[in-house]
Design a protein around this motif. Structure first.
Motif, short mmCIF file in Angstrom:
data_model
loop_
_atom_site.label_atom_id
_atom_site.label_comp_id
_atom_site.label_asym_id
_atom_site.label_seq_id
_atom_site.Cartn_x
_atom_site.Cartn_y
_atom_site.Cartn_z
N GLN A 119 38.59 8.36 78.89
CA GLN A 119 37.88 7.25 79.53
C GLN A 119 37.94 5.96 78.72
O GLN A 119 37.67 4.89 79.25
N ARG A 120 38.29 6.06 77.43
CA ARG A 120 38.35 4.87 76.58
C ARG A 120 39.50 5.02 75.59
O ARG A 120 39.66 6.06 74.98
N VAL A 121 40.26 3.94 75.43
CA VAL A 121 41.34 3.90 74.45
C VAL A 121 41.03 2.77 73.48
O VAL A 121 40.70 1.66 73.91
N ARG A 122 41.14 3.06 72.19
CA ARG A 122 40.85 2.06 71.16
C ARG A 122 42.09 1.87 70.29
O ARG A 122 42.88 2.78 70.11
N TYR A 123 42.21 0.66 69.74
CA TYR A 123 43.29 0.33 68.81
C TYR A 123 42.72 -0.50 67.68
O TYR A 123 42.06 -1.52 67.93
N ARG A 124 42.95 -0.09 66.46
CA ARG A 124 42.45 -0.82 65.29
C ARG A 124 43.37 -2.00 65.00
O ARG A 124 44.56 -1.83 64.78
N VAL A 125 42.80 -3.18 65.00
CA VAL A 125 43.58 -4.41 64.82
C VAL A 125 43.87 -4.62 63.34
O VAL A 125 42.97 -4.58 62.51
N VAL A 126 45.15 -4.83 63.05
CA VAL A 126 45.59 -5.19 61.71
C VAL A 126 46.25 -6.56 61.84
O VAL A 126 46.93 -6.83 62.83
N GLY A 127 46.04 -7.42 60.85
CA GLY A 127 46.53 -8.79 60.93
C GLY A 127 47.99 -8.96 61.28
O GLY A 127 48.39 -9.93 61.89
N THR A 128 48.83 -7.98 60.93
CA THR A 128 50.27 -8.10 61.20
C THR A 128 50.65 -7.61 62.59
O THR A 128 51.83 -7.64 62.94
N ASP A 129 49.70 -7.14 63.38
CA ASP A 129 49.98 -6.55 64.69
C ASP A 129 49.94 -7.56 65.83
O ASP A 129 49.52 -7.21 66.94
N THR A 130 50.34 -8.79 65.62
CA THR A 130 50.17 -9.81 66.65
C THR A 130 50.90 -9.46 67.95
O THR A 130 50.36 -9.66 69.03
N ALA A 131 52.11 -8.92 67.87
CA ALA A 131 52.85 -8.57 69.09
C ALA A 131 52.16 -7.44 69.83
O ALA A 131 52.03 -7.47 71.06
N ALA B 137 54.74 6.45 71.57
CA ALA B 137 53.38 6.09 71.18
C ALA B 137 52.77 7.28 70.44
O ALA B 137 52.96 8.43 70.83
N LEU B 138 52.05 6.97 69.38
CA LEU B 138 51.31 7.99 68.63
C LEU B 138 49.84 7.82 68.96
O LEU B 138 49.28 6.73 68.81
N VAL B 139 49.21 8.89 69.44
CA VAL B 139 47.82 8.85 69.91
C VAL B 139 47.02 9.94 69.23
O VAL B 139 47.47 11.07 69.12
N GLU B 140 45.82 9.56 68.79
CA GLU B 140 44.86 10.52 68.25
C GLU B 140 43.80 10.74 69.32
O GLU B 140 43.20 9.79 69.82
N MET B 141 43.57 11.99 69.68
CA MET B 141 42.59 12.31 70.71
C MET B 141 41.23 12.59 70.07
O MET B 141 41.15 13.34 69.10
N GLY B 142 40.15 11.95 70.61
CA GLY B 142 38.78 12.14 70.19
C GLY B 142 38.62 12.60 68.75
O GLY B 142 39.59 12.74 68.06
N PRO B 143 37.50 12.93 68.17
CA PRO B 143 36.25 12.78 68.86
C PRO B 143 35.83 11.31 68.95
O PRO B 143 36.36 10.53 68.19
N PRO B 144 34.94 10.92 69.73
CA PRO B 144 34.24 11.75 70.70
C PRO B 144 35.14 12.15 71.86
O PRO B 144 36.21 11.58 72.04
N ALA B 145 34.65 13.10 72.61
CA ALA B 145 35.41 13.57 73.76
C ALA B 145 35.67 12.42 74.71
O ALA B 145 34.89 11.48 74.80
N ARG B 146 36.78 12.48 75.38
CA ARG B 146 37.18 11.49 76.39
C ARG B 146 37.52 10.13 75.79
O ARG B 146 37.50 9.12 76.46
N GLU B 147 37.81 10.12 74.48
CA GLU B 147 38.23 8.89 73.84
C GLU B 147 39.52 9.15 73.08
O GLU B 147 39.72 10.22 72.54
#
Length: 163
Positions: free
Chosen positions: A111-123, A66-76
């Motif tokens: 405290q929060r994880v976000r993922y940007r939805v792209v139309g081809t990311d159905t799985a 998994a590739l993860v970008e840490m903040g900002p903001p802090a704790r995201e």
């Protein structure tokens, strides 16, 4: 004792955090997403979390990552990509990776994880929803104006999970 077949992980998997550097298996696993991420944010804010098989030689590539970008903001954190090696797909490693990743991020104070939805990311969206991710904005459509005519821009939506 015989070693497991090449396409079957042994079950002795460990999640490791490693530097997000271009090249080698990391570029092969994440493709352009890794290069784009490193062009947008500093290496210090990028993390690779990988599932490695402890039975295999240390030089073997990970079975998933998994590739993860840490903040900002802090704790995201922003989940940029999930990937399972082709030889290991269909064995539930994506769920294992995501579960271990969320546990690790929670332990790091995220405290929060976000993922940007792209139309081809159905799985990926199906996997994230099954892990408790929800749409952050129920109406993500964006309308733009150009020369007086309304143009529908591609919808940008975010799946989000509080940890």
């Amino acid at each position: 004792m015989s070693s497991p077949p090449e396409s079957q992980p042994s079950g002795m998997l460990l999640l490791r955090e490693i530097p997000a550097l271009p090249g080698g298996w990391a570029s092969a696993m994440f493709g352009m997403v890794l290069a784009e991420t490193l062009a947008e944010v500093s290496v210090a804010r990028c993390r690779l979390y990988v599932l490695v098989d402890l039975v295999r030689p240390a030089a073997d590539p990970p079975v998933a990552g998994a590739l993860v970008e840490m903040g900002p903001p802090a704790r995201e954190a922003r989940l940029r990509a999930l990937s399972v090696d082709r030889a290991h797909r269909g064995r539930g490693l994506d769920r294992r990776l995501l579960g271990d990743l969320l546990t690790e991020l929670r332990a790091d104070g995220v405290q929060r994880v976000r993922y940007r939805v792209v139309g081809t990311d159905t799985a990926v969206c199906t996997l994230l929803r099954s892990a408790g991710f929800v749409l952050e904005d129920e109406n993500p459509a964006v309308t733009c104006r150009y020369d007086g005519a309304a143009i529908e821009a591609p919808a940008v939506a975010w799946l989000m999970r509080e940890l």
